[in-house]
Enzyme design. Structure first.
Site, PDB file in Angstrom:
ATOM      1  CG  HIS A 131     -43.711  -6.368 -60.232  1.00 26.16           C
ATOM      2  ND1 HIS A 131     -43.445  -7.387 -61.118  1.00 26.16           N
ATOM      3  CD2 HIS A 131     -45.065  -6.199 -60.252  1.00 26.16           C
ATOM      4  CE1 HIS A 131     -44.574  -7.809 -61.656  1.00 26.16           C
ATOM      5  NE2 HIS A 131     -45.571  -7.110 -61.154  1.00 26.16           N
ATOM      6  CG  ASP A 132     -47.026  -7.685 -58.016  1.00 24.47           C
ATOM      7  OD1 ASP A 132     -46.954  -6.641 -57.336  1.00 24.47           O
ATOM      8  OD2 ASP A 132     -47.803  -7.817 -58.981  1.00 24.47           O
ATOM      9  CE  LYS A 145     -50.211  -8.253 -56.286  1.00 24.55           C
ATOM     10  NZ  LYS A 145     -50.855  -8.259 -57.611  1.00 24.55           N
ATOM     11  CG  HIS A 149     -48.248  -6.209 -52.874  1.00 22.48           C
ATOM     12  ND1 HIS A 149     -49.383  -5.478 -53.142  1.00 22.48           N
ATOM     13  CD2 HIS A 149     -47.396  -5.958 -53.903  1.00 22.48           C
ATOM     14  CE1 HIS A 149     -49.232  -4.826 -54.278  1.00 22.48           C
ATOM     15  NE2 HIS A 149     -48.033  -5.093 -54.752  1.00 22.48           N
ATOM     16  CG  HIS A 183     -44.749  -1.760 -58.196  1.00 27.59           C
ATOM     17  ND1 HIS A 183     -44.321  -2.403 -57.066  1.00 27.59           N
ATOM     18  CD2 HIS A 183     -45.858  -2.443 -58.606  1.00 27.59           C
ATOM     19  CE1 HIS A 183     -45.120  -3.415 -56.802  1.00 27.59           C
ATOM     20  NE2 HIS A 183     -46.061  -3.469 -57.722  1.00 27.59           N
ATOM     21  CG  HIS A 184     -48.860  -0.719 -56.354  1.00 29.53           C
ATOM     22  ND1 HIS A 184     -49.716  -0.816 -57.434  1.00 29.53           N
ATOM     23  CD2 HIS A 184     -48.450  -1.989 -56.084  1.00 29.53           C
ATOM     24  CE1 HIS A 184     -49.844  -2.090 -57.792  1.00 29.53           C
ATOM     25  NE2 HIS A 184     -49.076  -2.823 -56.992  1.00 29.53           N
ATOM     26  CG  ASP A 187     -47.585  -3.485 -62.835  1.00 27.39           C
ATOM     27  OD1 ASP A 187     -47.610  -4.623 -63.330  1.00 27.39           O
ATOM     28  OD2 ASP A 187     -47.961  -3.241 -61.664  1.00 27.39           O
TER      29      ASP A 187
END
Length: 306
Positions: A165-166, A169, A194, A218-219, A247
């Site tokens: 998911h990240d 980054k 990201h 997801h954000h 999260d």
């Protein structure tokens, strides 16, 4: 929380968490990759025996049975036996091929997942307080998915998306990721890139195409105030809506450089308060149901997420 995730989850759900990825020893690959040789060898032997049978059996039957009617009956029985043996041999050969091909596919998928886990651990290592965050939220996401009756054949893809998911980054400077205080507007602008970085990194990888929803979205927030695309409501992919809750739960209960981890009850209260604004209300309800067996005293803090 990282070391005690099994104690944080309801007792009847901890058994559903992955116990670790299967390892496929390197020395097994040569034998596994030769799986086609066995059915081919069987077919070659069968063809040789069939040819021998066709060439010899007619002459043997004619020599033994002088009566035409008896010979005709024996030839018919011989033909039926040939068909039955052919069907049996072909069934065994095909079943052997399919079984071993499926084993190779599973082994390759396990190898892919181990690679993805390595990426996730490398990504978490860039942020000082993110030890095993990605694997932890991926595990919890899998439990939520099962609770919400996501089909079994989608769980592996969902797990991969949660694990990565990240991944975007990796494109954000480490001094921003590890900044000890409140981020500046410029730093937040870098952080918000990201998800787009994740899409650019993962899009060329064909087998991750269906896992893209979580890294990309997801954000996003239920009311449309999230990033990167400002999606709202059901325009946000379901997996991303589910992961958003998981999260944030992990972020709130984990220790960050700028805040201590909150209690389990406090985390649920925050999620409940943001139902209908940040989170999909149906997902919040499902998450609360899933977590209803958690002992708040079992929650410990370890790592954050931004």
């Amino acid at each position: 929380m990282a070391d005690d995730v099994a104690t944080v989850l309801p007792r009847d759900l901890t058994a559903e968490l992955p116990t670790g990825l299967h390892r496929f020893p390197a020395e097994e690959f040569p034998r596994a990759l030769s799986t086609i040789r066995i059915p081919v060898a069987m077919l070659a032997l069968y063809l040789a025996m069939s040819l021998l049978w066709i060439l010899v059996s007619d002459r043997v039957v004619t020599a033994i049975f002088q009566d035409h009617a008896t010979e005709s009956w024996v030839q018919t029985a011989k033909g039926i036996a040939f068909v039955l043996v052919t069907a049996t041999v072909m069934t065994i050969a095909i079943a052997t091929y399919v079984r071993r091909s499926n084993r190779i596919r599973r082994d390759l998928e396990d190898a892919w997942d181990e690679t993805l886990l390595g990426w996730a651990l490398a990504m978490d290592a860039r942020e000082s307080n993110l030890a095993q965050h990605s694997q932890r939220v991926a595990d919890l996401m899998l439990v939520l998915a099962r609770h919400m009756d996501v089909p079994d054949d989608q769980l592996r893809t969902m797990y991969r998306g949660a694990l990565l998911h990240d991944i975007g980054k990796l494109g954000v400077p480490e001094d921003v990721l590890n900044f000890p205080g409140e981020l500046s507007e410029h730093q937040w602008a870098l952080i918000k890139k990201h998800p787009d970085y994740a899409v650019r990194m993962l899009k060329p990888i064909t087998f991750l195409g269906d896992a893209m929803d979580i890294p990309q979205s997801h954000h996003e927030k239920w009311d449309g105030t999230g990033y990167p695309r400002g999606l709202s409501g059901t325009d946000i992919p379901l997996w991303a809506r589910m992961f958003a809750v998981v999260d944030v739960y992990d972020a709130v209960t984990s220790k960050r450089s700028y805040h201590d981890g909150a209690s389990h009850e406090r985390a649920l209260a925050i999620i409940r308060a943001e139902s209908g604004t940040h989170f999909d209300p149906d997902v919040v309800l499902a998450f609360e149901e899933m977590m209803s067996g958690v002992d708040p005293a079992a929650v410990s803090s370890s790592s954050p997420t931004r």
